[in-house]
Motif scaffolding. Structure first.
Motif, mmCIF file in Angstrom:
data_model
loop_
_atom_site.group_PDB
_atom_site.id
_atom_site.type_symbol
_atom_site.label_atom_id
_atom_site.label_comp_id
_atom_site.label_asym_id
_atom_site.label_seq_id
_atom_site.Cartn_x
_atom_site.Cartn_y
_atom_site.Cartn_z
ATOM 1 N N ASN A 11 0.840 -1.194 0.000
ATOM 2 C CA ASN A 11 0.000 0.000 0.000
ATOM 3 C C ASN A 11 0.875 1.244 0.000
ATOM 4 O OD1 ASN A 11 -2.168 1.703 0.117
ATOM 5 N ND2 ASN A 11 -3.012 0.877 2.020
ATOM 6 N N GLY A 12 0.773 2.047 -1.068
ATOM 7 C CA GLY A 12 1.555 3.277 -1.149
ATOM 8 C C GLY A 12 2.664 3.237 -2.175
ATOM 9 N N ASP A 84 -0.251 -12.875 2.535
ATOM 10 C CA ASP A 84 0.543 -13.190 3.721
ATOM 11 C C ASP A 84 0.974 -11.953 4.502
ATOM 12 O OD1 ASP A 84 0.960 -16.171 3.160
ATOM 13 O OD2 ASP A 84 1.713 -15.259 1.318
ATOM 14 N N ILE A 85 1.413 -10.914 3.770
ATOM 15 C CA ILE A 85 2.069 -9.759 4.386
ATOM 16 C C ILE A 85 1.399 -8.477 3.906
ATOM 17 C CG2 ILE A 85 4.239 -8.434 4.514
ATOM 18 C CD1 ILE A 85 5.718 -11.102 4.194
ATOM 19 N N TYR A 86 1.233 -7.544 4.819
ATOM 20 C CA TYR A 86 0.771 -6.205 4.462
ATOM 21 C C TYR A 86 1.917 -5.233 4.683
ATOM 22 C CZ TYR A 86 -1.506 -1.659 4.684
ATOM 23 O OH TYR A 86 -1.836 -0.340 4.470
ATOM 24 N N PHE A 87 2.241 -4.460 3.626
ATOM 25 C CA PHE A 87 3.281 -3.433 3.714
ATOM 26 C C PHE A 87 2.649 -2.070 3.519
ATOM 27 C CE2 PHE A 87 6.033 -0.545 1.282
ATOM 28 C CZ PHE A 87 6.973 -0.274 2.263
ATOM 29 N N ASP A 88 3.093 -1.079 4.309
ATOM 30 C CA ASP A 88 2.496 0.255 4.259
ATOM 31 C C ASP A 88 3.560 1.336 4.083
ATOM 32 O OD1 ASP A 88 1.286 2.843 5.229
ATOM 33 O OD2 ASP A 88 -0.452 1.536 5.479
ATOM 34 N N SER A 89 3.420 2.110 2.996
ATOM 35 C CA SER A 89 4.266 3.303 2.813
ATOM 36 C C SER A 89 3.395 4.490 2.407
ATOM 37 C CB SER A 89 5.356 3.049 1.764
ATOM 38 O OG SER A 89 4.790 2.731 0.501
ATOM 39 N N GLN A 90 2.166 4.523 2.939
ATOM 40 C CA GLN A 90 1.272 5.639 2.692
ATOM 41 C C GLN A 90 1.752 6.892 3.423
ATOM 42 O OE1 GLN A 90 -3.174 4.477 2.722
ATOM 43 N NE2 GLN A 90 -2.266 3.245 4.343
ATOM 44 N N GLU A 97 -4.443 3.494 11.048
ATOM 45 C CA GLU A 97 -5.694 2.763 10.885
ATOM 46 C C GLU A 97 -5.541 1.586 9.925
ATOM 47 O OE1 GLU A 97 -8.556 2.986 12.581
ATOM 48 O OE2 GLU A 97 -7.340 4.349 13.813
ATOM 49 N N ALA A 98 -4.746 1.781 8.865
ATOM 50 C CA ALA A 98 -4.526 0.684 7.919
ATOM 51 C C ALA A 98 -3.792 -0.478 8.587
ATOM 52 C CB ALA A 98 -3.742 1.186 6.712
ATOM 53 N N LEU A 99 -2.803 -0.163 9.424
ATOM 54 C CA LEU A 99 -2.074 -1.216 10.123
ATOM 55 C C LEU A 99 -2.987 -1.961 11.105
ATOM 56 C CD1 LEU A 99 1.348 0.536 10.829
ATOM 57 C CD2 LEU A 99 0.870 -1.229 9.128
ATOM 58 N N LYS A 100 -3.868 -1.237 11.771
ATOM 59 C CA LYS A 100 -4.824 -1.893 12.678
ATOM 60 C C LYS A 100 -5.675 -2.908 11.926
ATOM 61 C CE LYS A 100 -5.482 1.786 16.122
ATOM 62 N NZ LYS A 100 -6.446 2.786 16.655
ATOM 63 N N LYS A 101 -6.173 -2.518 10.759
ATOM 64 C CA LYS A 101 -6.994 -3.424 9.964
ATOM 65 C C LYS A 101 -6.198 -4.659 9.544
ATOM 66 C CE LYS A 101 -10.225 -0.122 7.854
ATOM 67 N NZ LYS A 101 -10.712 0.415 6.540
ATOM 68 N N LYS A 113 8.070 4.155 8.532
ATOM 69 C CA LYS A 113 7.899 4.924 9.748
ATOM 70 C C LYS A 113 7.551 6.352 9.390
ATOM 71 C CE LYS A 113 12.355 4.805 8.951
ATOM 72 N NZ LYS A 113 11.802 4.750 7.686
ATOM 73 N N PRO A 114 7.012 7.107 10.347
ATOM 74 C CA PRO A 114 6.592 6.681 11.677
ATOM 75 C C PRO A 114 5.366 5.782 11.609
ATOM 76 C CG PRO A 114 5.982 8.965 11.303
ATOM 77 C CD PRO A 114 6.811 8.552 10.128
ATOM 78 N N THR A 115 5.260 4.898 12.570
ATOM 79 C CA THR A 115 4.179 3.911 12.530
ATOM 80 C C THR A 115 2.837 4.517 12.904
ATOM 81 O OG1 THR A 115 4.746 3.254 14.795
ATOM 82 C CG2 THR A 115 5.722 1.985 12.992
#
Length: 383
Positions: A11-12, A84-90, A97-101, A113-115
């Motif tokens: 994501n991002g 399997d894995i969710y990656f976030d660079s939004q 909120e995306a990480l919580k989901k 980061k920051p998380t």
């Protein structure tokens, strides 16, 4: 040899860092080398799913690299049991909120980061991941770069003796966007969107200092906005509500003092965009992203202050280049490989959401220090 496909929701990836360093230089680079060999007869084959809000941008990236999985529906992707894995660079403001989901969906987490936008949120994420039993990692790329790897080699080898101080200079001139396009997105300069150089860079300085020299015990910072007006991607002026420069002093466990200047309003008169000078009783070194130079006590000249005559020494020539002595891969890719080994081969890994929370904490306390004009202790945090 058994090939195991690992589906990674990314994501991002339409952003500069998400695209260049994480998709192209890391995940696609792993595919180009034939996957990641775990050493037990298994090769991991990463299969990225490109996530974001702009479907046309995602499809353009997918077509460019021969990929076929794109989506603008994060919830649907997270509900897919084959992911399997969710990656976030939004942008930072959307990450928590995306990480919580993703954690609630049982996905392993790897994130920029920051998380979160505050320490309470960052610690909550770490607790949620622990309780859910998912593996989690936070990007801490600087310590995987050649210059800092060589600097760590000097630290581990006892080169410095007792370390006295660390001086860091980071930054470059980010164009305002009126007569030349800005080389950073406009949200970086709006506090309401999670922007600001303290939020962006103090998490970096936390893990660099922590990993190489010792835990940060206190912070004293001055954050400011040198350029109050900028122009966005559409050429429209806007008020810069976030800090674009920060000047920090960090007391480290063990007694060393670090001073780090961070600025998007400084013109570069350095060899690299970031440099750290470390001074110790037995020697000193200057490290950038790729290079590292050292000067031992036994080879230290004796400069004499005399403002009445021109300098007679070329000070840079008095330092010795620290050799590579190893092959250095892209720092982002190197950490991706470690995280994948952690998830699928149970390899040790400590750059997790708690480590990410320490970075959020330092940024939060740095901003508080600046607002209150005082030094603030940095307490240890735990789950």
């Amino acid at each position: 040899m058994t090939r195991k496909t690992v589906r990674i929701a990314m994501n991002g990836v339409t952003g500069r860092m998400g695209y260049r360093q994480h998709l192209v230089r890391s995940i696609l680079a792993l595919r180009e080398q034939g996957g990641l060999d775990l050493g037990d007869g298994t090769v991991l084959w990463p299969e990225p799913i490109l996530l974001g809000r702009r479907e046309h941008a995602l499809r353009e990236i997918a077509e460019r690299h021969g990929l076929d999985q794109v989506s603008t529906d994060v919830d649907a992707v997270l509900a897919d049991p084959t992911v399997d894995i969710y990656f976030d660079s939004q942008v930072t403001s959307a990450r928590e909120e995306a990480l919580k989901k993703a954690i609630a969906a049982g996905k392993h987490i790897y994130t920029e980061k920051p998380t979160a936008t505050g320490l309470d949120g960052a610690l909550a994420l770490a607790r949620l991941a622990r309780d859910k039993g998912v593996r989690h990692g936070v990007v801490q790329d600087k310590i995987f770069l050649p210059g800092l790897l060589k600097l760590k080699r000097l630290v581990d080898g006892g080169f410095f003796g007792r370390i006295l101080s660390v001086r860091g200079e980071f930054g470059y001139w980010v164009f305002e966007g009126d007569w030349q396009p800005a080389q950073r997105p406009s949200w970086n300069y709006r506090a309401e969107d999670g922007g600001g150089i303290v939020v962006d860079m103090f998490p970096h300085w936390e893990y660099v200092l922590h990993e190489l020299f010792g835990r940060v015990k206190s912070v004293q910072a001055l954050a400011t906005t040198h350029i109050p007006q900028r122009w966005d991607e559409n050429g429209k002026p806007y008020d810069a509500t976030a800090d674009d420069a920060a000047y920090g002093i960090f007391e480290l466990e063990g007694g060393a003092v670090a001073q780090i200047n961070s600025s998007w309003a400084v013109r570069v008169h350095r060899d690299e965009l970031v440099e750290f000078q470390v001074d110790g009783t037995e020697g000193s070194a200057v490290a950038g992203l790729r290079t590292c130079r050292a000067q031992h006590r036994s080879a230290t000249p004796k400069p004499v202050w005399n403002p009445d005559i021109p300098a007679t020494e070329v000070f840079r020539d008095q330092w010795q280049e620290v050799p590579d002595n190893a092959e250095f891969d892209n720092g982002f890719k190197a950490q991706w490989e470690l995280f994948l080994r952690h998830v699928y081969a149970d390899a040790p890994y400590h750059w997790d959401l708690l480590a990410g929370a320490r970075g959020v904490q330092l940024a939060e306390l740095g901003l508080r220090s600046s607002a209150e004009g005082r030094r603030i202790d940095v307490p240890e945090i735990s789950l």
